[in-house]
Design a protein around this motif. Structure first.
Motif, mmCIF file in Angstrom:
data_model
loop_
_atom_site.group_PDB
_atom_site.id
_atom_site.type_symbol
_atom_site.label_atom_id
_atom_site.label_comp_id
_atom_site.label_asym_id
_atom_site.label_seq_id
_atom_site.Cartn_x
_atom_site.Cartn_y
_atom_site.Cartn_z
ATOM 1 N N TYR A 1 -1.396 -0.814 -5.708
ATOM 2 C CA TYR A 1 -2.322 0.313 -5.806
ATOM 3 C C TYR A 1 -3.519 0.092 -4.892
ATOM 4 N N ARG A 2 -4.081 -1.096 -4.928
ATOM 5 C CA ARG A 2 -5.251 -1.394 -4.102
ATOM 6 C C ARG A 2 -4.905 -1.399 -2.616
ATOM 7 N N SER A 3 -3.717 -1.838 -2.259
ATOM 8 C CA SER A 3 -3.334 -1.816 -0.841
ATOM 9 C C SER A 3 -3.114 -0.379 -0.361
ATOM 10 N N ARG A 4 -2.583 0.500 -1.233
ATOM 11 C CA ARG A 4 -2.441 1.911 -0.863
ATOM 12 C C ARG A 4 -3.809 2.556 -0.676
ATOM 13 N N LEU A 5 -4.760 2.212 -1.544
ATOM 14 C CA LEU A 5 -6.128 2.716 -1.385
ATOM 15 C C LEU A 5 -6.715 2.243 -0.064
ATOM 16 N N SER A 6 -6.506 0.977 0.241
ATOM 17 C CA SER A 6 -7.042 0.390 1.459
ATOM 18 C C SER A 6 -6.458 1.070 2.697
ATOM 19 N N GLU A 7 -5.185 1.420 2.675
ATOM 20 C CA GLU A 7 -4.554 2.113 3.794
ATOM 21 C C GLU A 7 -5.202 3.470 4.034
ATOM 22 N N ARG A 8 -5.690 4.094 2.971
ATOM 23 C CA ARG A 8 -6.353 5.397 3.075
ATOM 24 C C ARG A 8 -7.841 5.248 3.370
ATOM 25 N N GLY A 9 -8.314 3.998 3.526
ATOM 26 C CA GLY A 9 -9.714 3.755 3.824
ATOM 27 C C GLY A 9 -10.599 3.787 2.589
ATOM 28 N N LEU A 10 -10.016 3.644 1.423
ATOM 29 C CA LEU A 10 -10.763 3.692 0.176
ATOM 30 C C LEU A 10 -10.764 2.330 -0.492
ATOM 31 N N LEU B 1 -19.474 13.087 -7.174
ATOM 32 C CA LEU B 1 -20.015 12.627 -5.904
ATOM 33 C C LEU B 1 -19.019 11.703 -5.200
ATOM 34 N N ALA B 2 -18.463 10.763 -5.935
ATOM 35 C CA ALA B 2 -17.479 9.837 -5.356
ATOM 36 C C ALA B 2 -16.240 10.579 -4.878
ATOM 37 N N GLU C 1 -13.187 12.513 0.148
ATOM 38 C CA GLU C 1 -12.461 13.508 0.945
ATOM 39 C C GLU C 1 -12.737 13.320 2.431
ATOM 40 N N ASP C 2 -13.925 12.835 2.776
ATOM 41 C CA ASP C 2 -14.314 12.480 4.140
ATOM 42 C C ASP C 2 -14.183 13.625 5.135
ATOM 43 N N GLY C 3 -14.516 14.831 4.721
ATOM 44 C CA GLY C 3 -14.556 15.967 5.630
ATOM 45 C C GLY C 3 -15.980 16.245 6.062
ATOM 46 N N PRO C 4 -16.205 17.398 6.665
ATOM 47 C CA PRO C 4 -17.562 17.745 7.104
ATOM 48 C C PRO C 4 -18.540 17.849 5.934
ATOM 49 N N GLU C 5 -18.065 18.367 4.805
ATOM 50 C CA GLU C 5 -18.945 18.467 3.636
ATOM 51 C C GLU C 5 -19.330 17.082 3.134
ATOM 52 N N ALA C 6 -18.386 16.146 3.162
ATOM 53 C CA ALA C 6 -18.679 14.774 2.737
ATOM 54 C C ALA C 6 -19.698 14.133 3.671
ATOM 55 N N SER C 7 -19.596 14.420 4.958
ATOM 56 C CA SER C 7 -20.562 13.863 5.918
ATOM 57 C C SER C 7 -21.959 14.400 5.657
ATOM 58 N N ARG C 8 -22.060 15.709 5.382
ATOM 59 C CA ARG C 8 -23.371 16.294 5.087
ATOM 60 C C ARG C 8 -23.938 15.706 3.798
#
Length: 104
Positions: A17-26, A44-45, A50-57
């Motif tokens: 599970y943790r390695s799958r999260l890590s592959e997704r950058g989480l 918030l988390a 999601e790491d889209g434009p809204e997440a960046s803002r």
């Protein structure tokens, strides 16, 4: 004191599970906070993951609020460099058209 033993299959499942999260950058981590803020922190988390434009803002707004400093320059350039289209060699030229004749 209560000791909990975790079986090897459960350890393997957690590692997978943790390695799958890590592959997704989480990554998974624990935070301490007031019980009343639980839903706020989770939402918030979730938005930040999601790491889209809204997440960046949202990330910039929270960071600026906490540090009290203005956002760093070059954020747009950094976002463009992270784009999945970098190096895609897209042909963005359009054919030149004269248009149509209109009676006025």
């Amino acid at each position: 004191m209560l000791e909990v033993t975790v079986g090897s299959s459960q350890k393997r499942a957690i590692q997978n599970y943790r390695s799958r999260l890590s592959e997704r950058g989480l990554s998974r981590f624990e935070v301490l906070g007031r019980d009343a803020d639980r839903d706020l922190i989770r939402s918030l988390a979730r938005r930040l993951a999601e790491d889209g434009p809204e997440a960046s803002r949202l990330r910039a707004a929270v960071s600026q609020t906490i540090t009290g400093e203005p956002p760093k320059k070059g954020g747009i350039l950094a976002a463009l460099r992270r784009s999945p289209l970098v190096g895609a060699d897209l042909d963005l030229t359009r054919p030149r058209e004269e248009g149509r004749k209109v009676q006025i």
